[in-house]
Design an enzyme around this catalytic site. Sequence first.
Site, PDB file in Angstrom:
ATOM      1  CE  LYS A  79      -4.374  -1.542   1.941  1.00 52.89           C
ATOM      2  NZ  LYS A  79      -5.359  -1.347   3.013  1.00 52.89           N
ATOM      3  CE  LYS A 133     -14.204  -2.813  -0.085  1.00 50.49           C
ATOM      4  NZ  LYS A 133     -13.967  -2.375   1.276  1.00 50.49           N
ATOM      5  CE  LYS A 154      -8.803 -10.780  -2.513  1.00 53.44           C
ATOM      6  NZ  LYS A 154      -8.393 -10.762  -1.106  1.00 53.44           N
TER       7      LYS A 154
END
Length: 353
Positions: free
Chosen positions: A115, A220, A217
């Site tokens: 991240k 969002k 995956k």
Amino acid sequence: MNQFQPLVFSGVQPTGNLHLGNYLGAIRKFVALQATNDCIYCVVDMHALTAQLVHEDLKEQTRSIAAAFIASGIDPTKHIVFNQSAVSGHAELAWIFNCVARIGWMNRMTQFKDKAGKDAEKASLGLYAYPSLMAADILLYRATHVPVGDDQKQHLELTRDIAQKFNLDFAAKIRAIGKGIDIKVGDEPVHAYFPMVEPLIDGPAPRVMSLRDGTKKMSKSDASDLSRINLMDDAETIAKKVRKAKTDADGLPSETAGLAGRPEADNLVGIYAALSDKSKADVLADFGGQQFSAFKPALADLAVEVLSPITGEMRRLMDDTAHIDAILKDGGERANARAEVTMKEVRDIVGFL
Ligand code: TRP
């Protein structure tokens, strides 16, 4: 030997739209666990500040996760549904855990590295401390079981490391207040204040992959909305996304071995299997030999059939803000009452006057 009272805890971050992967991978599992467990489900709004400080609609996002929980069948009266920031013990215990966790442990967290990206110097201190807050979420209730995705396994290992260090470093104080429990960690007997949490990763939850790329995956944050089915998508949108889902040129195999090396085919069959509570083998027994042009409409119909009652209920709940807020407030009060029991003892163990 005593045992910690079994308790399930999990959290979902209120950022971005919930999608089919969240539903099949997490929420549906949360629903199933209610039947046999005491459960606390938390909308982790404090975690939402870690990657992005200013959110346009954090309150709405928080409500929408709570609405998804309830619309999917979580009972907020038998269990607890609340938002993290309503219980100050999360932040307070996280501070103590920041002093328990070692920098070397935090530096190993792969999610932080992912991240923070290349310029980790620019990441927030909150993002770095994220796993410590997550450990506090769980241990504030001395929860024993945590349903999470594969990607959260490392954070649960850290939670165990924090619990273990706290238990060992404060062993004398824990004995003194008489609130510890004798457990075994491996073969070692430990007088523990905090349990060793167990991940609940197994079960039927499939890895739901992107509809545009079967090796990634469903997420969002994917730039393409066509890559995912959102819980709030209407029937037409769902059908369109399934129709446009990437596939290869072959038809469906008759056996699961035939899905090897075909990530997109594997993903669509997996989604069909999860939505219908069947195995992939069963799905292929029905559809083997058919073309995607026949399978996709069946998948779209099934997705709409499963999701539309949830979507409908979510919309209804989201239109009644006062009702959702009242549910969260009640959950927050009940969570806080439990959290305060722990925090009183923890303050005593640590030596706060
Ligand atoms: N880190 C989790 C995720 O991204 C969310 C989370 C925060 C959580 N606190 C938690 C999950 C406590 C389980 C238990 O999915």
